[in-house]
Enzyme design. Structure first.
Site, mmCIF file in Angstrom:
data_model
loop_
_atom_site.group_PDB
_atom_site.id
_atom_site.type_symbol
_atom_site.label_atom_id
_atom_site.label_comp_id
_atom_site.label_asym_id
_atom_site.label_seq_id
_atom_site.Cartn_x
_atom_site.Cartn_y
_atom_site.Cartn_z
ATOM 1 N N ASP A 163 -3.408 12.022 2.557
ATOM 2 C CA ASP A 163 -2.602 10.825 2.336
ATOM 3 C C ASP A 163 -1.669 11.074 1.146
ATOM 4 O O ASP A 163 -1.802 12.056 0.414
ATOM 5 C CB ASP A 163 -3.525 9.610 2.102
ATOM 6 C CG ASP A 163 -2.834 8.296 2.406
ATOM 7 O OD1 ASP A 163 -3.527 7.313 2.676
ATOM 8 O OD2 ASP A 163 -1.576 8.263 2.387
ATOM 9 N N GLU A 203 -1.552 -2.504 1.187
ATOM 10 C CA GLU A 203 -2.494 -1.674 0.437
ATOM 11 C C GLU A 203 -3.123 -2.425 -0.732
ATOM 12 O O GLU A 203 -3.411 -3.621 -0.639
ATOM 13 C CB GLU A 203 -1.791 -0.372 0.006
ATOM 14 C CG GLU A 203 -1.265 0.420 1.207
ATOM 15 C CD GLU A 203 -0.816 1.811 0.848
ATOM 16 O OE1 GLU A 203 0.262 2.236 1.299
ATOM 17 O OE2 GLU A 203 -1.551 2.515 0.133
HETATM 18 C C1 GLC Z 1 0.187 5.321 2.211
HETATM 19 C C2 GLC Z 1 -0.954 4.887 3.093
HETATM 20 C C3 GLC Z 1 -0.948 5.541 4.457
HETATM 21 C C4 GLC Z 1 0.477 5.850 4.877
HETATM 22 C C5 GLC Z 1 1.029 6.882 3.916
HETATM 23 C C6 GLC Z 1 2.486 7.236 4.235
HETATM 24 O O1 GLC Z 1 -0.262 5.438 0.885
HETATM 25 O O2 GLC Z 1 -2.269 4.982 2.572
HETATM 26 O O3 GLC Z 1 -1.583 4.637 5.367
HETATM 27 O O4 GLC Z 1 0.492 6.343 6.197
HETATM 28 O O5 GLC Z 1 0.942 6.466 2.560
HETATM 29 O O6 GLC Z 1 3.323 6.142 4.029
#
Ligand code: GLC
Length: 609
Positions: A297, A486
């Protein structure tokens, strides 16, 4: 004479033989071309790559931090747009997006490896970064709809609205099993109970991948199971419980052939998932046989112990195949290369990772058709997609209360509508819309508000819109949370007037109270990313609807049902707590008592009930 006869016989035999040979020579068949298998193509390509070219395939950069020239120089394998990361602005068209994609892709093909990039984006409820795209209900609503055919069609439509930009990889669906609605990502989850995921996950993946887009199930494993719902927090559970609740959706995903899996920021019993060799290597890759590739991530490996080299070594040796290092992509490239040269990472591990990545690129057609796109005119926000989203809204609505048959509304009454989300498409879409944290504009360029949809009914029938609640037969109060994504959405005071609830809810609730006291028919509609404690406010409503985050077509879908054109079919995929103390009490508990909570998992009324 004898010679003449002999010559004559010889010539005759030649004529005879030539005549026979034309009849017995079989027709010349075209050569049978045996197409190489994907495994053979991958092996051949891998053998042609240098170490640097292999390492470059394992790096994902964010578009804002890398130029096409750098893609050509380093041969970087992947690029992403983070939430709201548009080519130039949120108003960019599909053509603007495709031009950006084309420039990066052309540069990748001009690199020494000539391998196309795979471009990733969070298309989590439609292609939600793209101006003018259809915005579907977030997963919490789709869990209430619980319709696999609908999921497949939404996956298909999302793939189509992505491919008008050329992009062929979405970081979706999240398959989080949400154990505590304090979590700011609750709405990205289908349910608190994996029985819903078992019915829906495969369909979404197949809807995307059958239509040319790689899916990502995320975030592996236990992202929704952290203590107190803290985003990126710690899962404190025994292994069997993790397997029974949080691992289940990944069996569905692997059975559906999901191309990629994203690792969770969270920890299991204080070990960060991005360095968790047991769950990633032993369980996901070996025991469950996942053959796609694993991506980290956003900057997640930086949360691991040690220096940057330690973090890269730890995550890659654990089984991460591609590093989402948005701004640090060059440092990641150099550090990963050096780790191999220092034998901290084996070339076999690199070859395994690159083989997995190339397999996805070949399987999804990128290697053969890196510039493919669909025409925006016939794929973006089409009537078909609008109707599909409207159907999804209808099926996602959950009727929690309907005293005295307050609903459906008749076609000849006077209606007063109020509340902070009554004329606001942005609130109905929630987070991951236009921007990472959502779009707080009432008009996002597409869609229809509840007020506009009701106005359409009014114009079509003898329904009138009153100017004051006192003059109305029915008062509709639309309450809402403000958008979040988030950890920004983490909150434990989840009521209609606290947490991330809109401050204007209080005034709207006062009108509901006054209207109820005056004997009006009072209807409540809640726009939210999770259940909220209703308390005694519910007494002021004759009917109450959980609408979740219905998206751009929320107004039409809600109007369809409250006027009775369609019945309610949605059922709660999350327990609705009676009070704050019940947050975290879910139907996965062996002693789950439906009578203990406000509304239990699976609850939902209809006009016939
Ligand atoms: C974010 C999220 C993830 C997402 C990624 C790219 O922090 O946790 O779900 O796909 O970054 O945007």
């Amino acid at each position: 004479m004898k010679k003449f006869i002999g010559l004559f016989i010889f010539i005759l035999s030649l004529v005879f033989m030539s005549g026979c040979t034309t009849e017995i020579v079989p027709p010349i068949e075209p050569p049978i071309v045996v197409e190489p298998t994907i495994a053979e193509l991958v092996e051949s390509k891998l053998d042609s790559l240098s170490l640097n070219e292999k390492v470059a395939q394992m790096i994902q950069a964010e578009r804002g931090y890398i130029s096409p020239e750098q893609v050509e120089t380093y041969g970087i394998g992947s690029i992403l747009s983070g939430g709201g990361s548009h080519p130039t602005s949120y108003l960019d068209t599909a053509d603007d997006w495709y031009q950006m994609y084309f420039n990066y892709q052309q540069s990748a093909l001009n690199s020494s490896s000539e391998i196309p990039i795979i471009y990733g984006i969070d298309a989590v409820h439609g292609n939600n970064n793209l101006y003018g795209a259809t915005i579907f209900p977030h997963n919490i609503g789709l869990g209430a709809a619980n319709d696999p055919d609908l999921m497949y069609e939404i996956g298909k439509a999302t793939a189509e609205e992505m491919r008008v930009t050329g992009i062929t990889w979405t970081f979706a669906p999240a398959v989080s099993v949400v154990s505590d609605i304090s979590w700011g990502r609750t709405y990205e989850g289908l349910s608190e109970n994996p029985i819903i995921h078992q019915n829906l996950v495969q369909s979404m993946i197949l809807g995307l991948q059958d239509n040319g887009v790689s899916a990502t199930t995320k975030h592996f494993v236990g992202d929704g199971g952290t203590a107190f719902g803290v985003d990126q927090g710690n899962v404190i559970l025994d292994e069997q419980t993790i397997r029974d609740i949080h691992l289940l959706p990944y069996y569905e995903a692997i059975e559906a052939g999901v191309d990629t899996i994203m690792i969770s920021y969270s920890s299991i019993n204080d070990m960060k998932m991005h360095g968790n060799d047991y769950w990633i290597h032993d369980v996901l890759k070996e025991e469950m046989g996942f053959k796609g590739f694993i991506i980290s991530d956003w900057n997640a490996i930086h949360q691991l112990p040690g220096d940057y080299s330690d973090q890269i070594v730890n995550s890659v040796n654990t089984g991460v195949d591609m590093l989402m290092e948005p701004s640090d992509w060059l440092s990641a490239y150099d550090t990963l290369s050096q780790a191999v040269l220092n034998q901290r990472i084996s070339i076999e591990r690199i070859d395994d990772a690159v083989s997995r990545i190339l397999t996805v690129k070949y399987t999804r057609g990128l290697m053969d058709h890196p510039f493919d796109r669909l025409a925006p005119e016939t794929n973006l926000y089409t009537q078909e997609h609008q109707d599909l989203a409207r159907e999804a809204v209808r099926k996602s609505l959950v009727l929690l209360k309907n005293d005295g048959q307050a609903l459906p509304l008749s076609n000849n009454e006077s209606i007063y509508i109020t509340g902070p989300a009554v004329d606001h498409v942005g609130y109905m879409c929630g987070g991951w819309t236009t921007y990472w944290q959502g779009n707080t504009a009432s008009d996002i360029g597409v869609g229809i508000s509840i007020k506009d949809a009701l106005s359409n009914v009014v114009n079509a029938q003898s329904v009138s819109l009153a100017t004051t609640w006192a003059n109305a037969d029915t008062v509709i109060v639309v309450l809402t949370e403000t958008p979040y994504s988030e950890g920004v959405g983490d909150h434990d005071q989840l009521t209609l007037t606290t947490g991330l609830s809109h401050p204007d809810n209080a005034a709207a609730l006062l009108i509901a109270n006054q209207a109820q006291a005056a004997g009006k028919n009072v209807i409540g509609i809640l726009i939210s990313g999770r259940p909220l404690v209703l308390g005694s406010y519910l007494d002021d409503f004759d009917a109450f609807i959980a609408a979740w985050l219905p998206g751009s077509e929320g107004g039409s879908g809600i109007a369809d049902v409250i006027f009775g054109d369609y019945d309610f079919t949605g059922k709660l995929s999350f327990t609705w707590p009676k009070d704050i103390s019940q947050i975290g009490y879910t139907s996965t508990r062996s002693n789950y008592d439906e009578s203990y909570v406000m509304f239990p998992f699976g609850y939902g009324l209809s006009y016939r009930s």
